[in-house]
Motif scaffolding. Structure first.
Motif, PDB file in Angstrom:
ATOM      1  N   SER A  89      20.225 -20.079   5.909  1.00  0.00           N
ATOM      2  CA  SER A  89      20.787 -20.733   7.191  1.00  0.00           C
ATOM      3  C   SER A  89      21.907 -21.237   6.694  1.00  0.00           C
ATOM      4  CB  SER A  89      19.918 -22.214   7.209  1.00  0.00           C
ATOM      5  OG  SER A  89      18.305 -21.699   7.706  1.00  0.00           O
ATOM      6  N   ASP A  90      22.714 -21.386   7.457  1.00  0.00           N
ATOM      7  CA  ASP A  90      24.281 -21.822   7.181  1.00  0.00           C
ATOM      8  C   ASP A  90      24.496 -23.422   8.055  1.00  0.00           C
ATOM      9  OD1 ASP A  90      27.414 -20.549   6.810  1.00  0.00           O
ATOM     10  OD2 ASP A  90      27.281 -21.775   8.616  1.00  0.00           O
ATOM     11  N   PHE A  91      25.261 -24.103   7.432  1.00  0.00           N
ATOM     12  CA  PHE A  91      25.607 -25.554   7.889  1.00  0.00           C
ATOM     13  C   PHE A  91      26.887 -25.679   7.713  1.00  0.00           C
ATOM     14  CE2 PHE A  91      20.902 -25.548   6.519  1.00  0.00           C
ATOM     15  CZ  PHE A  91      20.471 -26.179   7.644  1.00  0.00           C
ATOM     16  N   THR A  92      27.789 -26.294   8.457  1.00  0.00           N
ATOM     17  CA  THR A  92      29.042 -26.636   8.221  1.00  0.00           C
ATOM     18  C   THR A  92      29.314 -28.319   8.858  1.00  0.00           C
ATOM     19  OG1 THR A  92      30.053 -24.636   9.037  1.00  0.00           O
ATOM     20  CG2 THR A  92      31.615 -26.285   9.187  1.00  0.00           C
ATOM     21  N   PHE A  93      29.686 -28.937   7.593  1.00  0.00           N
ATOM     22  CA  PHE A  93      29.867 -30.601   7.927  1.00  0.00           C
ATOM     23  C   PHE A  93      31.254 -30.780   7.736  1.00  0.00           C
ATOM     24  CE2 PHE A  93      25.672 -29.830   5.925  1.00  0.00           C
ATOM     25  CZ  PHE A  93      24.779 -30.700   6.763  1.00  0.00           C
ATOM     26  N   GLN A  94      31.432 -31.839   8.487  1.00  0.00           N
ATOM     27  CA  GLN A  94      33.157 -32.469   8.470  1.00  0.00           C
ATOM     28  C   GLN A  94      33.123 -33.144   7.149  1.00  0.00           C
ATOM     29  OE1 GLN A  94      34.412 -34.855  11.790  1.00  0.00           O
ATOM     30  NE2 GLN A  94      35.227 -36.169  10.361  1.00  0.00           N
ATOM     31  N   ASN A  95      34.119 -33.184   6.550  1.00  0.00           N
ATOM     32  CA  ASN A  95      34.537 -33.488   5.206  1.00  0.00           C
ATOM     33  C   ASN A  95      34.577 -35.159   5.228  1.00  0.00           C
ATOM     34  OD1 ASN A  95      34.699 -31.122   3.767  1.00  0.00           O
ATOM     35  ND2 ASN A  95      36.640 -31.187   3.736  1.00  0.00           N
ATOM     36  N   SER A  96      34.073 -35.834   4.358  1.00  0.00           N
ATOM     37  CA  SER A  96      33.909 -37.261   4.333  1.00  0.00           C
ATOM     38  C   SER A  96      33.987 -37.739   2.833  1.00  0.00           C
ATOM     39  CB  SER A  96      32.921 -37.717   5.005  1.00  0.00           C
ATOM     40  OG  SER A  96      31.568 -37.384   4.148  1.00  0.00           O
ATOM     41  N   PHE A 120      28.122 -23.070  -1.594  1.00  0.00           N
ATOM     42  CA  PHE A 120      29.004 -24.191  -1.200  1.00  0.00           C
ATOM     43  C   PHE A 120      30.496 -24.034  -1.242  1.00  0.00           C
ATOM     44  CE2 PHE A 120      31.181 -28.321  -1.698  1.00  0.00           C
ATOM     45  CZ  PHE A 120      30.729 -28.930  -0.699  1.00  0.00           C
ATOM     46  N   THR A 121      30.989 -24.111  -0.263  1.00  0.00           N
ATOM     47  CA  THR A 121      32.499 -23.962  -0.068  1.00  0.00           C
ATOM     48  C   THR A 121      33.338 -25.153   0.622  1.00  0.00           C
ATOM     49  OG1 THR A 121      32.154 -21.589   0.357  1.00  0.00           O
ATOM     50  CG2 THR A 121      34.410 -22.513   0.863  1.00  0.00           C
ATOM     51  N   ARG A 122      34.120 -25.966   0.035  1.00  0.00           N
ATOM     52  CA  ARG A 122      34.781 -26.954   0.571  1.00  0.00           C
ATOM     53  C   ARG A 122      36.255 -26.335   1.019  1.00  0.00           C
ATOM     54  NH1 ARG A 122      34.424 -32.708   0.119  1.00  0.00           N
ATOM     55  NH2 ARG A 122      36.408 -33.564   0.370  1.00  0.00           N
ATOM     56  N   GLY A 123      36.531 -26.759   2.351  1.00  0.00           N
ATOM     57  CA  GLY A 123      37.887 -26.442   2.812  1.00  0.00           C
ATOM     58  C   GLY A 123      38.733 -27.616   3.046  1.00  0.00           C
ATOM     59  N   ILE A 124      39.729 -27.839   3.552  1.00  0.00           N
ATOM     60  CA  ILE A 124      40.546 -29.122   3.803  1.00  0.00           C
ATOM     61  C   ILE A 124      39.807 -30.025   4.685  1.00  0.00           C
ATOM     62  CG2 ILE A 124      42.810 -29.774   4.659  1.00  0.00           C
ATOM     63  CD1 ILE A 124      43.855 -27.150   4.072  1.00  0.00           C
ATOM     64  N   LEU A 125      39.368 -29.438   6.109  1.00  0.00           N
ATOM     65  CA  LEU A 125      38.739 -30.349   7.014  1.00  0.00           C
ATOM     66  C   LEU A 125      36.984 -30.589   6.965  1.00  0.00           C
ATOM     67  CD1 LEU A 125      41.195 -29.817   9.800  1.00  0.00           C
ATOM     68  CD2 LEU A 125      41.402 -31.548   8.220  1.00  0.00           C
ATOM     69  N   GLU A 126      36.695 -29.244   6.472  1.00  0.00           N
ATOM     70  CA  GLU A 126      35.181 -29.183   6.563  1.00  0.00           C
ATOM     71  C   GLU A 126      34.563 -28.343   5.487  1.00  0.00           C
ATOM     72  OE1 GLU A 126      35.266 -27.151  10.366  1.00  0.00           O
ATOM     73  OE2 GLU A 126      35.331 -25.199   9.553  1.00  0.00           O
ATOM     74  N   THR A 147      28.585 -35.683   9.562  1.00  0.00           N
ATOM     75  CA  THR A 147      28.742 -35.031  10.878  1.00  0.00           C
ATOM     76  C   THR A 147      28.607 -33.392  10.687  1.00  0.00           C
ATOM     77  OG1 THR A 147      30.560 -36.781  11.438  1.00  0.00           O
ATOM     78  CG2 THR A 147      30.498 -34.756  12.475  1.00  0.00           C
ATOM     79  N   LEU A 148      27.562 -32.989  11.422  1.00  0.00           N
ATOM     80  CA  LEU A 148      27.331 -31.588  11.426  1.00  0.00           C
ATOM     81  C   LEU A 148      28.232 -30.921  12.580  1.00  0.00           C
ATOM     82  CD1 LEU A 148      25.516 -29.197  10.406  1.00  0.00           C
ATOM     83  CD2 LEU A 148      23.936 -30.043  12.351  1.00  0.00           C
ATOM     84  N   ILE A 149      28.807 -30.325  12.206  1.00  0.00           N
ATOM     85  CA  ILE A 149      29.899 -29.291  13.205  1.00  0.00           C
ATOM     86  C   ILE A 149      29.043 -28.111  13.602  1.00  0.00           C
ATOM     87  CG2 ILE A 149      31.922 -27.885  13.229  1.00  0.00           C
ATOM     88  CD1 ILE A 149      33.209 -29.662  11.119  1.00  0.00           C
ATOM     89  N   GLY A 150      28.402 -27.470  12.867  1.00  0.00           N
ATOM     90  CA  GLY A 150      27.452 -26.320  13.492  1.00  0.00           C
ATOM     91  C   GLY A 150      26.581 -25.652  12.476  1.00  0.00           C
ATOM     92  N   SER A 151      25.584 -25.155  12.944  1.00  0.00           N
ATOM     93  CA  SER A 151      24.468 -24.457  12.276  1.00  0.00           C
ATOM     94  C   SER A 151      23.899 -23.184  12.624  1.00  0.00           C
ATOM     95  CB  SER A 151      23.448 -25.519  11.916  1.00  0.00           C
ATOM     96  OG  SER A 151      22.748 -25.804  13.211  1.00  0.00           O
ATOM     97  N   LYS A 152      23.385 -22.367  11.822  1.00  0.00           N
ATOM     98  CA  LYS A 152      23.079 -21.132  12.304  1.00  0.00           C
ATOM     99  C   LYS A 152      21.895 -20.586  11.387  1.00  0.00           C
ATOM    100  CE  LYS A 152      23.331 -16.944  14.476  1.00  0.00           C
ATOM    101  NZ  LYS A 152      23.012 -16.847  16.034  1.00  0.00           N
ATOM    102  N   ASP A 153      20.871 -20.020  11.862  1.00  0.00           N
ATOM    103  CA  ASP A 153      19.787 -19.567  11.273  1.00  0.00           C
ATOM    104  C   ASP A 153      19.712 -18.046  11.397  1.00  0.00           C
ATOM    105  OD1 ASP A 153      18.777 -22.184  10.484  1.00  0.00           O
ATOM    106  OD2 ASP A 153      17.783 -22.359  12.333  1.00  0.00           O
TER     107      ASP A 153
END
Length: 218
Positions: A89-96, A120-126, A147-153
């Protein structure tokens, strides 16, 4: 000064599928010349003949660096094991400011289980997490205040072990991406380390993608 030949070269270089088709000799020169007539005429700001374009296509030679080409072939033949992991499964969260704290909860939970896939990969914004689907509930609980931006199974990962020195070879990843694109395989995520390269695809594409990766050694 632009010429028909230079225009043809510019268009081909900027179109990987076109370049691949020409190298495989599966493109009709006459039909392609007709298709390129308008853009080349616009580039030269004057009408051109299809015959002149077709001649330029026949004379076109791909830029070839023999030393790098040989290194690419050697590297692909030396590829290590290819590993497939499914049920991801894939999850993308907003950085905080609290995201790393949430992330540490997951690391603590899964550290003792080597069977769990985790990236785990950390980008500039997410930030992005790819994990075994069995841990979905853990992700939901640990990141409940994020804040969950998107997810995929229903995803699968194919990991390729690259030989030492791969980072010094120009075009290595390009060749992999090009062959996957030619087979119309959409990549959902890409993760890489110095000597390991992982692509994540939807489950229905994993067999096809694995065949493409395996053929890299041929």
């Amino acid at each position: 000064m632009k010429t028909i030949a230079s225009c043809v070269q510019e268009i081909i270089i900027s179109s990987p599928f076109l370049e691949e088709g020409l190298s495989r000799e599966i493109i009709n020169f006459s039909a392609l010349a007709k298709d390129l007539n308008k853009p080349i005429s616009n580039m030269l700001r004057k009408p051109v003949k299809n015959g002149a374009i077709m001649m330029a296509l026949r004379r076109y030679q791909q830029p070839l660096n023999l030393e790098n080409s040989n290194r690419l072939k050697t590297t692909f033949k030396a590829l290590g094991d290819i590993t497939v992991r499914s049920n991801l499964s894939d999850f993308t969260f907003q950085n905080s400011k609290t995201l790393i704290r949430s992330h540490s909860q997951i690391l603590e939970k899964i550290s003792a289980n080597s069977q769990i896939f985790y990236a785990f990969t950390r980008g500039i914004l997410e930030s992005n997490i790819i994990i075994s689907s069995s841990e979905k509930e853990s992700i939901t609980n640990a990141f409940k205040n994020e804040t969950l931006i998107g997810s995929k199974d229903k995803l699968s990962a194919i990991s390729i072990y690259l030989p030492n020195g791969n980072s010094e070879i120009a075009g290595l990843y390009y060749q992999i991406f090009k062959r996957l694109a030619w087979e119309n395989i959409t990549l959902y995520e890409v993760v890489s380390t110095t000597n390991e390269f992982t692509i994540v695809v939807e489950d229905d594409l994993v067999d096809k993608a694995f065949s493409v990766i395996k053929r890299l050694k041929d």
